[in-house]
Scaffold this active site. Sequence first.
Site, PDB file in Angstrom:
ATOM      1  N   GLU A   1     -23.633 -25.871  11.936  1.00 40.28           N
ATOM      2  CA  GLU A   1     -23.446 -26.450  13.659  1.00 40.28           C
ATOM      3  C   GLU A   1     -24.265 -25.268  14.874  1.00 40.28           C
ATOM      4  OE1 GLU A   1     -18.659 -26.318  13.292  1.00 40.28           O
ATOM      5  OE2 GLU A   1     -19.528 -24.594  14.192  1.00 40.28           O
TER       6      GLU A   1
ATOM      7  N   GLU B   1     -20.731 -12.934  24.123  1.00 37.86           N
ATOM      8  CA  GLU B   1     -21.981 -13.116  24.056  1.00 37.86           C
ATOM      9  C   GLU B   1     -21.982 -14.935  25.360  1.00 37.86           C
ATOM     10  OE1 GLU B   1     -22.166 -16.606  20.023  1.00 37.86           O
ATOM     11  OE2 GLU B   1     -20.786 -17.457  20.825  1.00 37.86           O
ATOM     12  N   LYS B   2     -23.312 -15.023  25.187  1.00 39.96           N
ATOM     13  CA  LYS B   2     -23.380 -15.572  26.798  1.00 39.96           C
ATOM     14  C   LYS B   2     -22.711 -16.938  26.357  1.00 39.96           C
ATOM     15  CE  LYS B   2     -27.110 -17.027  30.062  1.00 39.96           C
ATOM     16  NZ  LYS B   2     -25.806 -16.531  31.040  1.00 39.96           N
TER      17      LYS B   2
ATOM     18  N   GLY C   1     -11.845 -21.957  13.925  1.00 41.91           N
ATOM     19  CA  GLY C   1     -12.240 -22.830  14.941  1.00 41.91           C
ATOM     20  C   GLY C   1     -11.470 -22.523  16.053  1.00 41.91           C
TER      21      GLY C   1
ATOM     22  N   HIS D   1     -21.727 -30.040  21.271  1.00 39.90           N
ATOM     23  CA  HIS D   1     -21.635 -29.300  19.644  1.00 39.90           C
ATOM     24  C   HIS D   1     -22.794 -30.639  18.631  1.00 39.90           C
ATOM     25  CE1 HIS D   1     -18.417 -26.883  16.311  1.00 39.90           C
ATOM     26  NE2 HIS D   1     -19.502 -28.133  16.082  1.00 39.90           N
TER      27      HIS D   1
ATOM     28  N   ARG E   1     -18.037 -25.820   3.697  1.00 44.98           N
ATOM     29  CA  ARG E   1     -17.473 -26.524   2.848  1.00 44.98           C
ATOM     30  C   ARG E   1     -17.671 -27.728   3.222  1.00 44.98           C
ATOM     31  NH1 ARG E   1     -15.340 -24.376   8.275  1.00 44.98           N
ATOM     32  NH2 ARG E   1     -15.177 -26.767   9.377  1.00 44.98           N
TER      33      ARG E   1
ATOM     34  N   GLU F   1     -22.838 -21.568  13.653  1.00 45.07           N
ATOM     35  CA  GLU F   1     -22.408 -20.840  12.020  1.00 45.07           C
ATOM     36  C   GLU F   1     -22.768 -22.251  11.046  1.00 45.07           C
ATOM     37  OE1 GLU F   1     -18.432 -20.322  12.202  1.00 45.07           O
ATOM     38  OE2 GLU F   1     -17.653 -22.650  12.932  1.00 45.07           O
TER      39      GLU F   1
ATOM     40  N   ILE G   1     -21.862 -20.801  26.859  1.00 46.59           N
ATOM     41  CA  ILE G   1     -23.288 -22.157  27.615  1.00 46.59           C
ATOM     42  C   ILE G   1     -22.328 -22.863  28.601  1.00 46.59           C
ATOM     43  CG2 ILE G   1     -24.831 -24.128  27.048  1.00 46.59           C
ATOM     44  CD1 ILE G   1     -26.097 -20.772  25.744  1.00 46.59           C
TER      45      ILE G   1
ATOM     46  N   ARG H   1     -10.379 -39.184  14.746  1.00 41.62           N
ATOM     47  CA  ARG H   1      -9.112 -37.844  14.289  1.00 41.62           C
ATOM     48  C   ARG H   1      -7.643 -38.425  14.291  1.00 41.62           C
ATOM     49  NH1 ARG H   1     -11.128 -32.198  12.880  1.00 41.62           N
ATOM     50  NH2 ARG H   1     -13.141 -32.419  12.678  1.00 41.62           N
TER      51      ARG H   1
END
Lengths: 84, 457
Positions: free
Chosen positions: B275, B200-201, B164, B208, B292, B288, B203, B338
Amino acid sequence: MSDSKGIEVRAKMSGIFYRKPAPEEPSYVEVGTVVKKKQIIALLETMKVFQKVKSPADGKIVEILVENETPVKDDELMFIIEKG
Amino acid sequence: MFSKILVANRGEIALRVIRACKDLCIKSVAVYSEADENSLHVKLADEQVCIGPAISTKSYLNIQNIIKAAKETDADAIHPGYGYLAEKEEFAVECEKNGIVFIGPTPENLNLAGDKIVAKKIMMEAGIPVIPASPGSVETIHDAKKICHEMGYPVMVKASGGGGGRGIKICKNEEELIEDFPMAKIEGRTAFGNDEVYIEKFIREPRHIEFQILADKFGNIAHLGERECTIQRRYQKLIEEAPSPALTQELRNEMGEAAVKAVKAVDYVNAGTVEFLLDKHGKFYFMEVNSRIQVEHPVTELTTGIDLITEQIRLAAGEKLGYSFNDLSIRGWAIECRINAEDPERNFLPSPGTIERYHAPAGFGVRLDTHLYQGYELPIYYDSLIAKLISFNLSRKGAIRVMKRALEEFKVEPLKTTIPLYLKVMDDPDFKDGKFDTGYIEKFLPDEEEGDDDDCE
């Protein structure tokens, strides 16, 4: 806010009052602790967001009015500080 | 099929699940903390059980009390919603031990989804593109420097146990790496009880994009198209939509197939989300699996016509999926905002209080998932999501117009909310053109100042 009464530190919003950064760590301050202006003296958690409670002035903590991990209301008195 | 489901959550998602139970003629049990006595989910469920004090660790995260409530009420299944215990392997195991069906993936699925390093390895072996990264956890700054030199800056140092958006540090060069690498380890240990970090690289200007998946216990898997979740602040999603304005049908098919392959590789069951990061050149990378139901699931429901919560329940009861992506008639456009009780003008500070004036938007193309009502007092103990406002129309342009109208109508006084921010977004030419990356929202926010009341998250 007269000098004889000391400086009041009130909650900026309702939340849960924490005297320590983590349960196993010591409290930020105790009664009698000498504090500097902007020094962190407590945390306030509101809806999962933590805010720092900072001392408004150089001085000494003379009273802590809220117990650790209990809720405070908006504008509730949390500390009284004697100006140093 | 189940006869009674306990809903181990609160707020809008608890309501959402209770309503699905009613649609399926299944009895529902609400659990609640002492701070949630007057919550709508408690009023709407068939039965109610208080499971502890206000603090979540003693109530909504209290596995023993929740299992006890399920047994006392004779519930044969538990729906965990999102957050809280939804992805806790231990909880799924406890349900199983007590003869209660956990409505969600298997404990093995949850374990794997929680371990990002192992999950990525499996995806690489399955031939799914992943972001260039360290082969495993990185122990020393010496190794870190070598790895980053090979993949090229900027890089991200990530806590293995994080999520998150928490536990991530971005380093633009070696100097920043030297400073942040040890910090990431310390923070990982204190925040997640695990000091493993990987690199990790990073980006630049990514989008997303995630794919909704449904899988039954017989190996049938379908994806239900993508969700565009690029608009975020500090890795918290704010606005989501389906479909994505950035995807061609060709890319959609390609990514959808990769998503199905990804969950197949881990024998995944029930609802999940894969994702991806999508770069400017249309290259995508697996990030990932979210094991849920997600907050933003309604946009997929509106474009597919499929009720994802009832599907979760049906699949958990052992029914067959019965369709694939090609059987669906996907149409139109859905956008979700949201609505948080936060002040976007003041660094998103929370805004608790009692709702003195409430008016819910309605009309053609409007869906509102919320637990609010006039006179409701927002507890200080839980997160600030107060509503999900979703608009639907046959075109994206239409969905934006409907959203704007609904946002203007929505009144939650005197709370500060993110509604004014979303109104600005709906009027923004870049948003209308579908041009944005994960840093998009910054331009609407006042410069963050070093104030006395800065939060320390």
